[in-house]
Design an enzyme around this catalytic site. Structure first.
Site, PDB file in Angstrom:
ATOM      1  N   ARG A   1      26.739  43.888  48.074  1.00  0.00           N
ATOM      2  CA  ARG A   1      27.502  42.782  47.492  1.00  0.00           C
ATOM      3  C   ARG A   1      26.776  42.060  46.352  1.00  0.00           C
ATOM      4  O   ARG A   1      27.347  41.807  45.304  1.00  0.00           O
ATOM      5  CB  ARG A   1      27.792  41.755  48.599  1.00  0.00           C
ATOM      6  CG  ARG A   1      28.603  40.559  48.155  1.00  0.00           C
ATOM      7  CD  ARG A   1      28.637  39.491  49.260  1.00  0.00           C
ATOM      8  NE  ARG A   1      28.783  40.069  50.568  1.00  0.00           N
ATOM      9  CZ  ARG A   1      29.935  40.402  51.143  1.00  0.00           C
ATOM     10  NH1 ARG A   1      31.069  40.143  50.518  1.00  0.00           N
ATOM     11  NH2 ARG A   1      29.981  40.938  52.333  1.00  0.00           N
TER      12      ARG A   1
ATOM     13  N   TYR B   1      39.055  39.042  56.571  1.00  0.00           N
ATOM     14  CA  TYR B   1      37.959  38.150  56.977  1.00  0.00           C
ATOM     15  C   TYR B   1      38.260  36.679  56.717  1.00  0.00           C
ATOM     16  O   TYR B   1      37.376  35.840  56.888  1.00  0.00           O
ATOM     17  CB  TYR B   1      36.683  38.457  56.190  1.00  0.00           C
ATOM     18  CG  TYR B   1      36.315  39.903  56.042  1.00  0.00           C
ATOM     19  CD1 TYR B   1      35.970  40.660  57.164  1.00  0.00           C
ATOM     20  CD2 TYR B   1      36.282  40.506  54.791  1.00  0.00           C
ATOM     21  CE1 TYR B   1      35.597  41.990  57.018  1.00  0.00           C
ATOM     22  CE2 TYR B   1      35.911  41.840  54.639  1.00  0.00           C
ATOM     23  CZ  TYR B   1      35.581  42.580  55.763  1.00  0.00           C
ATOM     24  OH  TYR B   1      35.216  43.882  55.626  1.00  0.00           O
TER      25      TYR B   1
ATOM     26  N   CYS C   1      54.654  43.862  52.855  1.00  0.00           N
ATOM     27  CA  CYS C   1      55.506  43.349  53.928  1.00  0.00           C
ATOM     28  C   CYS C   1      54.679  42.944  55.137  1.00  0.00           C
ATOM     29  O   CYS C   1      54.758  43.563  56.202  1.00  0.00           O
ATOM     30  CB  CYS C   1      56.523  44.406  54.329  1.00  0.00           C
ATOM     31  SG  CYS C   1      57.462  44.939  52.920  1.00  0.00           S
TER      32      CYS C   1
ATOM     33  N   TYR D   1      33.402  45.267  47.620  1.00  0.00           N
ATOM     34  CA  TYR D   1      34.376  45.502  48.692  1.00  0.00           C
ATOM     35  C   TYR D   1      35.789  45.128  48.249  1.00  0.00           C
ATOM     36  O   TYR D   1      36.577  44.626  49.033  1.00  0.00           O
ATOM     37  CB  TYR D   1      33.969  44.743  49.968  1.00  0.00           C
ATOM     38  CG  TYR D   1      32.555  45.061  50.399  1.00  0.00           C
ATOM     39  CD1 TYR D   1      32.254  46.307  50.934  1.00  0.00           C
ATOM     40  CD2 TYR D   1      31.521  44.151  50.229  1.00  0.00           C
ATOM     41  CE1 TYR D   1      30.952  46.628  51.294  1.00  0.00           C
ATOM     42  CE2 TYR D   1      30.214  44.465  50.589  1.00  0.00           C
ATOM     43  CZ  TYR D   1      29.939  45.702  51.123  1.00  0.00           C
ATOM     44  OH  TYR D   1      28.650  46.025  51.472  1.00  0.00           O
TER      45      TYR D   1
END
Ligand code: LLP
Length: 859
Positions: free
Chosen positions: A744, A784, A811, A840
């Protein structure tokens, strides 16, 4: 004149910061004039200037003439600076300064600071500040009467046996006093007095305790039967959490007395907890007002809350909590144990805050605000308790309270919140008898993040209504909730809009930001850095990081092949393979190709030993406790599927020897999105300890997990601090090489997702901005509850005027990219930018609903 004929009183308390700036006095003066024009009388209760009470305390304990002179000069300067700003003279405080000088000298000569002297010296702060206040109001045309508060407020229930309490922590009566009301009315429409100070039956100065000005004002409001009490301060009201810790904390627009009391009592600093009772008893409304901007609505506290059902209104956090655990096998059915134990606390003058009991153990907390927790007192207490039980002090704790009416009725809603305590040490849980709070005491190190997660879970998702107002950050940055001034995409706006015209949704990566992140990681004292390419496998991104000399941490044959395809000659030592519950063939392929493997399970060693013959491998260790921004990304601890538990390491060594494999390294990855630099040193220390039984281990791979700020106000990971912690470790353990596998950190901030507005909708008060990206493009918010800042790139400089949720075309109800965001009025076709999406993002996107995968571009 009868009481009815008299104009009604407004008591206006001006706090320390409010009285320390001329511009804020201006705001107060305007309000006072308006109230008088509206046929009210105003009693102004003011504090000392910011910092002056502390200086006065210091003055009493200064040892030398020089120190005292310097402190006095500083006190004078503070007043002079304000007087200059106000355009008034400072001579009027000269006699008080002179007296302070004598008092301080007296204290030094006698080496004694009696509570009585202390009260007199500290009282000077309010008295001096109110001289300036009077002079300023007069100059701005307000006809004001200066009143010594000691003639208005008198201490009740004198504590002759405890001079400390008598002089420094007095309680005053707040009963309605018609005579006082008449007397004050006779002195004018505007009366100015001081907070914090009162007198005893002998006319001596006493104080109402630190922060007691709120209480003074509340008692005076009670005595006058005021129409309302206004507390003017430097925050716009009470919030659902401390905005300094949680910038998304929401303004609480209305509260009832009990809720406000509970929030104040569990840590909010806005109001002194003791000031609510006097107004509650008299049914006087209390309003918190923001001195810099009096037009802000503030928090109104009164007899009845706006909503009848219960809900969590605040997450309070108190740090520095100490617990005393008392264990005894004899408590069961034993008469008087608690009485004996609590008597010991009383004897040492320690007030107990929370209590939790079981058959063998009683745990209580000592609130540092209410107690002076010096080691001597606490040790004496523990000694005494030792006669009745085994007593133990637990330090370094924090209490997190969920506050609101009818907490019992809310317990079912707490279920997801309770999951957050998984793997955290919970020392004590209490549910208040008044049904207004549910408190958990945890390790202080865990507290900040837990409070934030609880806040997100219990409060953040709710819309604005009569009780919940806007988030702190939108009050203070009305355009958007992030730091648009410094984000790379602000300068690149035109180019981004052009890219968007090639089609949306589209991820864009900013090369210079990638380079900068890689350079920051390269400052760390580690031998190798592997980019965890699961975070982003875009070829341009990988090329850039390759050029920076980084290696790649891969988790599948697909990732290995992808890297090899891009960099055909890549050296094997720039690759690391960390599969998890993968088929045997994955390991065989990587090992045959000469790539170092990290094994995270004993199964492979036990069942396929022939694969590892003569191979050098790393073992992934579960360090026991996970960390990370969400439970799904905590990759260690008893509930995670990853890693070899510490207690199985001996078996791992045995199996390794049997397979004739060389275990050259230990690895641990505690989780993802961590901004506390201490974590990696802790992991290193754990691994070093574990390595003692592995003579061949020369590498410690500390995993990834390096986090980036999500919201405005989040502190970034302090790389210098991390470097220092790792250097410290290396100095103590020179035997090891250190490796890192950040994902990250290298890519998150460099990536943004562009999407276009599709439709707009307003439904039962909620507004929606529909865009062509959704959970299929960026799943992190849905999976998350992750926060990504969202701006309208087409209208970047327009002021925010709506609060809307940003939703996608999928949906599913969870297809929301941002809840309740402050945005300018959006139109169909506008380009929206979702920030911090480089990690991510695209790699986790899908074709769900057959909407296709997002494009990617480089800048
Ligand atoms: N090393 C290992 C063994 C890992 O499992 C991971 C991530 C990393 C390194 C890199 O962690 P990072 O530095 O990126 O935090 N999808 C989640 C993150 C999952 C991380 C899984 N393992 C998210 O979007 O937050």
């Amino acid at each position: 004149m009868s009481e009815q004929e008299q104009n009604s009183w407004i008591v206006m308390k001006l706090g320390g910061t409010s009285v320390s700036k001329a511009a804020w006095w201006d705001n107060a003066a305007k309000e006072i004039r308006a109230a008088v024009e509206d046929n009210h009388r105003v009693l102004v209760v003011q504090s000392a200037l910011t910092g002056v009470t502390d200086l006065l305390e210091k003055l009493l304990f200064d040892a030398t003439d020089a120190e005292r002179d310097a402190t006095l000069a500083e006190i004078e300067n503070r007043h002079r600076a304000l007087a200059d700003e106000m355009g008034i003279g400072v001579d009027l405080i000269a006699p008080r300064l002179e007296r302070l000088k004598q008092q301080a000298l007296g204290a030094a000569l006698t080496s004694e600071v009696t509570p009585r002297l202390r009260a007199e010296v500290l009282a000077a702060g309010e008295l001096m500040a109110s001289e300036l206040g009077r002079s300023y109001l007069e100059r701005s045309g307000v006809n004001v009467h200066w009143q010594d508060a000691r003639e208005l407020l008198h201490a009740v229930s004198p504590s002759a046996d405890n001079p400390q309490r008598h002089f420094l922590n007095a309680t005053c009566d707040a009963k309605r006093d018609a005579q006082l009301r008449e007397r004050l009315a006779a002195s004018g429409n505007v009366v100015l007095t001081q907070g914090f100070i009162a007198s005893d039956a002998n006319g001596r100065t006493v104080l109402l305790g630190r922060g007691g000005s709120d209480t003074s004002a509340a008692c005076l409001a009670g005595k006058l039967g005021a129409e309302r009490l206004e507390i003017w301060t430097d925050v716009p009201g009470m919030f659902t959490a401390n905005p300094r810790d949680i910038p998304s904390a929401r303004l609480l627009k209305r509260l009832d007395y009990e809720e406000a009391q509970e929030i104040a009592g569990t840590g909010a600093k806005v109001l002194h907890p003791r000031c609510i009772e006097p107004v509650r008893r008299a049914g006087i409304p209390l309003v918190i007002r923001y001195t810099p901007k009096p037009a802000m609505p503030g928090t109104a506290i009164g007899p009845q809350s706006a909503d009848l059902g219960g809900r969590v209104k605040a997450i309070s956090l108190r740090r520095g909590i100490q617990l005393v655990e008392m264990a005894t096998s004899g408590m069961w059915q034993q008469v008087g144990f608690l009485a004996d134990a609590f008597a010991a606390f009383k004897q040492h003058g320690l007030s107990i805050d929370l209590v939790s009991t079981s058959e063998t153990t009683v745990t209580v907390s000592l609130d540092p605000l209410a107690n002076s927790l010096d080691a001597e007192t606490v040790n004496a207490l523990l000694d005494d308790l030792g006669h009745h039980c085994r007593a133990r002090l637990i330090t370094g704790c924090a209490a997190i309270s969920l506050v609101g009416r009818q907490m019992r009725a809310n317990l079912h809603r707490l279920a997801p919140a309770l999951e957050l305590f998984d793997e955290r040490r919970v020392h004590l849980v209490t549910q208040a008898a008044n049904d207004l709070n549910f408190t958990v005491v945890v390790d202080e190190a865990d507290a900040g993040r837990l409070a934030r997660q609880l806040h997100a879970l219990m409060i953040l998702a709710e819309g604005e209504d009569e009780v919940l107002g806007p988030p702190w950050q939108t009050l203070f940055s009305p355009c958007t909730d992030i730091n648009v001034e410094t984000a790379w995409w602000r300068d690149a706006r035109d180019e981004l809009l052009r890219k968007a015209s090639q089609g949306t949704p589209r991820y864009v990566y900013h090369g210079a930001s990638l380079d900068a992140a890689a350079d920051r990681v390269k400052t760390l004292p580690v031998e190798r850095i592997f980019f965890a390419m699961k975070a982003n496998n875009n070829p341009d991104v990988l090329r850039r990081l390759y050029a920076k000399g980084l290696g790649f941490e891969c988790v599948s044959p697909g990732e290995l092949a992808h890297v090899r395809g891009l960099f055909p000659g890549i050296a094997n030592d720039r690759l690391l393979f960390t599969p998890n519950f993968a088929p045997r063939s994955d390991y065989a392929t990587a090992l045959d190709a000469g790539v170092t493997i990290t094994l995270d399970n004993l199964y492979a060693l036990r069942e396929w030993p022939e694969l590892f013959r003569e191979k050098e491998i790393l073992l992934r260790v579960d360090p026991g406790q996970g960390a990370g921004h969400h439970k799904h990304v905590r990759t260690a601890g008893s509930h995670s599927k990853f890693g070899i538990p510490l207690e199985e390491l001996a078996e791992a060594a045995r199996l390794g020897a049997r397979a004739n494999a060389r275990i050259i390294g230990l690895h641990a990855h505690a989780g993802s999105g961590i901004r506390d630099p201490q974590l990696w040193q802790d992991v290193a220390l754990k691994l070093a300890e574990a390595a003692e039984s592995f003579p061949d281990v020369r590498v410690l791979d500390l995993g990834g997990g390096l986090g980036v700020p999500e919201r405005r106000g989040d502190a970034p990971l302090d790389m210098a601090a991390l470097a220092a912690l790792l250097a410290e470790f290396r100095a103590a353990h020179p035997r090891f090489e250190l490796w890192l596998e950040p994902g990250r950190y290298l890519v998150a901030e460099a990536g943004a997702l562009l999407a276009r507005v599709t439709q707009l909708k307003g439904k039962t008060g909620a507004q929606y901005v529909g865009i062509d990206a959704g959970m299929h493009t960026l799943i992190r918010p849905a999976l998350y509850g992750a926060h990504h800042d969202i701006v309208n790139l087409s209208r970047l400089d327009e002021a925010a005027s709506i609060t809307a949720s940003v939703v996608g075309p999928i949906c599913e109800t969870g297809d929301i990219l941002g809840i309740e965001r402050r945005l300018p009025e959006c139109r169909e076709g506008d380009v929206m930018l979702i920030a911090n999406a480089g990690a991510y993002g695209r790699v986790m996107s899908s074709e769900y609903n057959l909407r296709g995968m997002p494009d990617e571009t480089h800048l």
